[in-house]
Write a protein that holds these residues in place. Structure first.
Motif, PDB file in Angstrom:
ATOM      1  N   LEU A  43       0.914  -1.546   0.185  1.00 47.16           N
ATOM      2  CA  LEU A  43      -0.067   0.115  -0.036  1.00 47.16           C
ATOM      3  C   LEU A  43       1.140   1.302  -0.472  1.00 47.16           C
ATOM      4  O   LEU A  43       1.366   1.665   1.264  1.00 47.16           O
ATOM      5  N   SER A  44       1.411   1.782  -0.572  1.00 50.82           N
ATOM      6  CA  SER A  44       1.471   2.871  -1.554  1.00 50.82           C
ATOM      7  C   SER A  44       1.779   4.287  -0.318  1.00 50.82           C
ATOM      8  O   SER A  44       2.757   4.840  -0.047  1.00 50.82           O
ATOM      9  N   SER A  45       0.424   4.399   0.043  1.00 47.44           N
ATOM     10  CA  SER A  45       0.229   5.302   0.887  1.00 47.44           C
ATOM     11  C   SER A  45      -1.926   5.410   1.375  1.00 47.44           C
ATOM     12  O   SER A  45      -1.723   4.662   1.512  1.00 47.44           O
ATOM     13  N   GLY A  68      16.662   8.292   6.206  1.00 45.51           N
ATOM     14  CA  GLY A  68      15.686   7.921   5.168  1.00 45.51           C
ATOM     15  C   GLY A  68      14.855   6.634   6.055  1.00 45.51           C
ATOM     16  O   GLY A  68      15.293   5.720   5.448  1.00 45.51           O
ATOM     17  N   ASN A  69      13.221   7.002   6.175  1.00 46.25           N
ATOM     18  CA  ASN A  69      12.812   5.981   6.448  1.00 46.25           C
ATOM     19  C   ASN A  69      11.406   5.627   5.028  1.00 46.25           C
ATOM     20  O   ASN A  69      10.617   6.266   5.138  1.00 46.25           O
ATOM     21  N   GLU A  70      11.881   4.848   4.735  1.00 45.77           N
ATOM     22  CA  GLU A  70      11.021   4.298   3.616  1.00 45.77           C
ATOM     23  C   GLU A  70      11.337   5.060   1.933  1.00 45.77           C
ATOM     24  O   GLU A  70      10.067   5.719   2.412  1.00 45.77           O
ATOM     25  N   PRO A  71      11.922   5.799   2.117  1.00 47.54           N
ATOM     26  CA  PRO A  71      12.464   6.832   0.979  1.00 47.54           C
ATOM     27  C   PRO A  71      11.419   5.990  -0.172  1.00 47.54           C
ATOM     28  O   PRO A  71      10.999   7.254  -1.474  1.00 47.54           O
ATOM     29  N   ASP A  72      11.166   5.315  -0.498  1.00 49.41           N
ATOM     30  CA  ASP A  72      10.632   4.849  -2.091  1.00 49.41           C
ATOM     31  C   ASP A  72       8.875   4.759  -1.360  1.00 49.41           C
ATOM     32  O   ASP A  72       8.362   5.296  -2.419  1.00 49.41           O
ATOM     33  N   LEU A  73       8.282   5.202  -0.779  1.00 48.01           N
ATOM     34  CA  LEU A  73       7.077   6.209  -0.131  1.00 48.01           C
ATOM     35  C   LEU A  73       6.911   7.388  -0.053  1.00 48.01           C
ATOM     36  O   LEU A  73       6.333   7.830   0.268  1.00 48.01           O
ATOM     37  N   TYR A  74       8.108   8.030  -0.105  1.00 44.36           N
ATOM     38  CA  TYR A  74       8.485   9.633  -0.336  1.00 44.36           C
ATOM     39  C   TYR A  74       7.770  10.280  -1.234  1.00 44.36           C
ATOM     40  O   TYR A  74       6.473  11.193  -0.565  1.00 44.36           O
ATOM     41  N   SER A  75       7.235   9.795  -2.558  1.00 50.22           N
ATOM     42  CA  SER A  75       6.701  11.122  -3.407  1.00 50.22           C
ATOM     43  C   SER A  75       5.681  10.196  -2.695  1.00 50.22           C
ATOM     44  O   SER A  75       4.273  10.965  -3.539  1.00 50.22           O
ATOM     45  N   ALA A  76       4.660   9.372  -3.069  1.00 48.30           N
ATOM     46  CA  ALA A  76       3.042   9.022  -2.201  1.00 48.30           C
ATOM     47  C   ALA A  76       2.818   9.360  -0.904  1.00 48.30           C
ATOM     48  O   ALA A  76       2.290   9.946  -0.881  1.00 48.30           O
ATOM     49  N   GLY A  88       3.500  12.861  -0.272  1.00 44.97           N
ATOM     50  CA  GLY A  88       4.301  13.608  -0.561  1.00 44.97           C
ATOM     51  C   GLY A  88       5.318  14.637   0.061  1.00 44.97           C
ATOM     52  O   GLY A  88       5.328  16.173   0.134  1.00 44.97           O
ATOM     53  N   HIS A  89       6.057  13.939   0.413  1.00 39.88           N
ATOM     54  CA  HIS A  89       7.660  14.255   1.005  1.00 39.88           C
ATOM     55  C   HIS A  89       8.394  14.677  -0.338  1.00 39.88           C
ATOM     56  O   HIS A  89       9.368  15.000   0.034  1.00 39.88           O
ATOM     57  N   ARG A  90       8.661  14.294  -1.432  1.00 39.30           N
ATOM     58  CA  ARG A  90       9.298  14.497  -2.652  1.00 39.30           C
ATOM     59  C   ARG A  90       8.101  14.778  -3.985  1.00 39.30           C
ATOM     60  O   ARG A  90       7.249  14.403  -3.660  1.00 39.30           O
ATOM     61  N   PRO A  91       9.101  14.455  -4.761  1.00 38.73           N
ATOM     62  CA  PRO A  91       8.209  14.906  -5.956  1.00 38.73           C
ATOM     63  C   PRO A  91       7.679  13.774  -6.772  1.00 38.73           C
ATOM     64  O   PRO A  91       8.309  12.671  -6.415  1.00 38.73           O
ATOM     65  N   ASP A  92       7.151  13.527  -7.835  1.00 37.18           N
ATOM     66  CA  ASP A  92       7.045  11.990  -7.936  1.00 37.18           C
ATOM     67  C   ASP A  92       7.903  11.855  -9.261  1.00 37.18           C
ATOM     68  O   ASP A  92       7.516  10.082  -9.114  1.00 37.18           O
ATOM     69  N   THR A  93       8.803  12.442  -9.449  1.00 34.65           N
ATOM     70  CA  THR A  93       9.891  11.843 -10.493  1.00 34.65           C
ATOM     71  C   THR A  93      11.060  11.352  -9.123  1.00 34.65           C
ATOM     72  O   THR A  93      12.143  10.456  -9.494  1.00 34.65           O
ATOM     73  N   VAL A 152      14.083   0.888   2.086  1.00 37.25           N
ATOM     74  CA  VAL A 152      12.973   0.457   1.069  1.00 37.25           C
ATOM     75  C   VAL A 152      12.143  -0.672   1.827  1.00 37.25           C
ATOM     76  O   VAL A 152      12.415  -1.070   2.261  1.00 37.25           O
ATOM     77  N   SER A 153      10.481   0.108   1.747  1.00 36.73           N
ATOM     78  CA  SER A 153       9.541  -0.890   1.248  1.00 36.73           C
ATOM     79  C   SER A 153       8.882  -1.637   0.936  1.00 36.73           C
ATOM     80  O   SER A 153       8.102  -2.285   1.004  1.00 36.73           O
TER      81      SER A 153
END
Length: 649
Positions: free
Chosen positions: A14-16, A222-230, A232-237, A271-272
């Motif tokens: 679940l991404s977010s 970084g806690n689960e950086p692969d979910l940062y975009s989902a 809203g902590h980083r851009p979608d890219t 990563v999660s």
């Protein structure tokens, strides 16, 4: 070098947890009472009385008589793991709820928590605890807070979809961790803020190294950086290459900070599953930062219960899911995607950690996560990770409204008449501590026992090159006793005259913790635990037939057994006078608060009033109050035989 990922099995991601989830009001916490047929339980998840139906006896059933032939020497046993530590199974605690779980401040510690940690320490030599999670990303250190508070939530930072607030922490939090270390030899993994990568806040690293010293294991970046975009902590890219660049910026900042003397204990990429570890390895991450990396880490839950909690994702019926936890294949499939990474970690000479896990994200499942079956699952999963060259795993501790807690303090307004509640998977950590022992030289192997039957797995443990222990599982529930099996052990150099056997027992995989015993002892049921094992110790002695070179070890259905093959291996994890702490303690808030449903709907923690929070994909500790503080709590605590170290640390 391109690193190829192995395929993931049964990975439900679940991404977010998005804002705008409908919440139908708070769930009241009440004393647990039996629920009449047809009546729905409305209390907090941590005390849910749901009992599921055990899976039927497999058809065909496993063999109830089989042999295990082993060599006494590790040299003659190919496939052994790397040397493992006793505290292999540790605990993961969200930084925002340390006041509920660990203590109010450095002078007032949660004595049940000390006892629970001391139980592990007496067997494993130490305990490993991760304090971090989503709330670490926005944490800041301040010299002090009003009214003597040691922690305050920054509600102005609720800018992400999961509404995880930032935190203001004082140095008092780290003195509290230091005093726990002094009393129960807890070693800590902490997290550094990673939301602002142009102006790093390194005070957590500075203070924790100064206060904790060698009891600080590492700092997560970084806690689960692969979910940062989902989230809203980083851009979608945002990509693994971006994470690598930011990680490098942090390394540079630490290199220029003279108040951080240890510069090689960083942890990544955590990563999660949105990214595979190989997505990060292929950036050259490890090779570039090898001198700064202390550990490599991932975080993973086998599935989620987010639909039931948030109407997000796919619905999973607990009764349908239950059988999938009660098989050796569950742990094997969870570990399989990481075998490539554990192999590479050995080449890179880095420990590889499962930094956060439990039965299911979004709080787990009623009747699964709080059942004896979950204890067997966590044991098997933990041993499978150890056999596959992980170097540790952290079982997550959530809040009042999660089902999977290893341990749960009572709400602060009930501590004058309620004690703690121990979850079944705490027993898993206890048993793994005994299996691995304190030497740091234990190697483990999956025996593929009983012809590889998925319901009757087994492991052998070698220590300092010598066979010392055997671990045997029986996942079958059979009240008739017909599925109890006997494993006949033979050793190439001959069996000992006697062995000792300890059992983690319950009559059904569906049973709750109050019906679970470890070697005849229990930690109690709902609201009954002070962290100390009670009851008569029950250790079985098996007389072996040295002429026939056979030891017959029975394992009930269901059951888990550790067979100690020599007296030294038994003595190492069974101290004659274990250290525990007696206490009379309670806390009660003068002014309780309620949480508006609109806040709960967007929070990354499921918590009401002064309850605990949790973490990860809908489980982080967003408290109902603007702060959690010793300043608003009246405490009476008597420590018998426990000396507070205080700020002298």
């Amino acid at each position: 070098m391109q690193i190829r990922a192995l395929p993931f099995f049964s990975l439900s991601l679940l991404s977010s947890v998005r804002a705008g989830v409908t919440v139908y009001g708070q769930i009241p916490l009440a004393d647990v009472t039996a629920t009449a047929p047809g009546q729905q339980y409305t209390g907090a998840a941590a005390y849910d009385p749901t009992i599921l139906t055990p899976p039927p006896i497999p058809n065909p059933p496993p063999n109830t008589q089989f042999g295990i032939q082993l060599s006494s020497s590790a040299q003659n046993t190919p496939g052994l793991s790397i040397p493992q530590i006793g505290p292999f199974l540790g605990f993961s605690i969200e930084v925002s709820v340390v006041n509920q779980v660990l203590g109010l401040n450095s002078s007032f510690l949660q004595v049940p928590f000390l006892n629970l940690m001391a139980n592990i320490k007496e067997r494993a030599g130490a305990v490993h605890v991760r304090v971090g999670g989503n709330t670490q990303e926005y944490a800041s250190i301040v010299p002090s807070l009003e009214d003597g508070k040691d922690m305050e939530k920054d509600k102005t930072s609720l800018t992400n979809p999961t509404a995880t607030p930032g935190l203001f922490l004082t140095p008092e939090v780290f003195y509290m961790l230091g005093n726990i270390s002094a009393l129960a030899n807890v070693h800590w993994y902490l997290g550094v803020p990673f939301n602002d990568t142009t102006n790093f806040r390194l005070q957590i690293a500075e203070i924790s190294e100064a206060v904790l010293g060698d009891h600080l294991l590492g700092l997560q970046v970084g806690n689960e950086p692969d979910l940062y975009s989902a989230h809203g902590h980083r851009p979608d890219t945002y990509s693994p290459a971006d994470y690598m660049g930011e990680f490098g910026n942090l390394i540079g900042a630490i290199a220029n900070d003279n108040n951080i003397p240890v510069k090689n204990n960083l942890i990544g990429p955590s990563v999660s599953g949105q990214w595979t570890p190989e997505d990060v390895w292929n950036t050259g991450f490890v090779q570039a930062y090898t001198n700064s990396l202390g550990y490599l880490a991932v975080e993973h839950y086998p599935t989620d219960n987010c639909f039931a909690q948030y109407n997000v994702g796919v619905y999973h019926n607990p009764q349908d899911e239950f059988p999938s936890y009660l098989t050796h294949n569950a742990g094997k499939q969870l570990v399989q995607p990481y075998l490539n990474s554990t192999y590479m970690a050995q080449i890179w000479q880095k420990p590889f950690l499962m930094f956060e896990t439990n039965t299911a994200s979004c709080g787990g499942f009623p009747g699964i996560s709080d059942s004896y079956g979950s204890a067997l699952w966590a044991l098997d999963f933990g041993l499978q990770m150890a056999a596959s060259n992980f170097s540790g795993a952290m079982l997550h501790v959530g809040g009042q409204n999660v089902f999977y807690n290893p341990f749960t303090p009572p709400p602060t307004n009930q501590t004058n008449y309620h004690q703690w509640t121990i979850g079944p998977i705490y027993y898993s950590a206890l048993a793994v501590a005994e299996l691995m022992g304190p030497s740091g030289k234990s190697q483990i192997i999956d025996l593929n026992a009983n012809g590889g039957n998925e319901f009757t797995p087994g492991y052998a443990v070698y220590e300092s090159g010598k066979l010392v222990k055997l671990a045997l599982f029986n996942y079958v529930t059979d009240p008739t006793g017909a599925s109890t099996y006997t494993a006949t052990l033979s050793i190439d150099t001959g069996v000992p005259s006697q062995i000792k056997v300890k059992y983690l027992e319950s009559s059904s995989v569906s049973n709750k913790a109050e019906n679970i015993t470890w070697a005849g002892q229990t930690l109690g049921g709902v609201f009954q635990a002070d962290g100390r094992l009670t009851g008569n110790l029950d250790i079985k002695t098996v007389n072996c037939d040295q002429t026939a070179n056979q030891c017959h070890i029975q394992v009930p259905a269901p059951g888990f057994a550790i067979a100690f093959l020599d007296q030294n291996s038994y003595n190492d994890v069974n101290p004659g006078s274990p250290q525990t702490f007696a206490t009379t303690a309670w806390t009660r808030t003068f002014n309780t608060a309620t949480m508006e449903p609109s806040v709960l709907a967007t929070s990354n923690g499921r918590q009401e009033d002064s309850y605990m929070g949790s973490t990860s994909r809908g489980e982080s500790g967003a408290n109902t109050r603007a702060y959690v503080s010793s300043g608003v709590v009246a405490t009476v605590m008597v420590l018998v035989g426990a000396m507070m170290v205080g700020r002298g640390l």
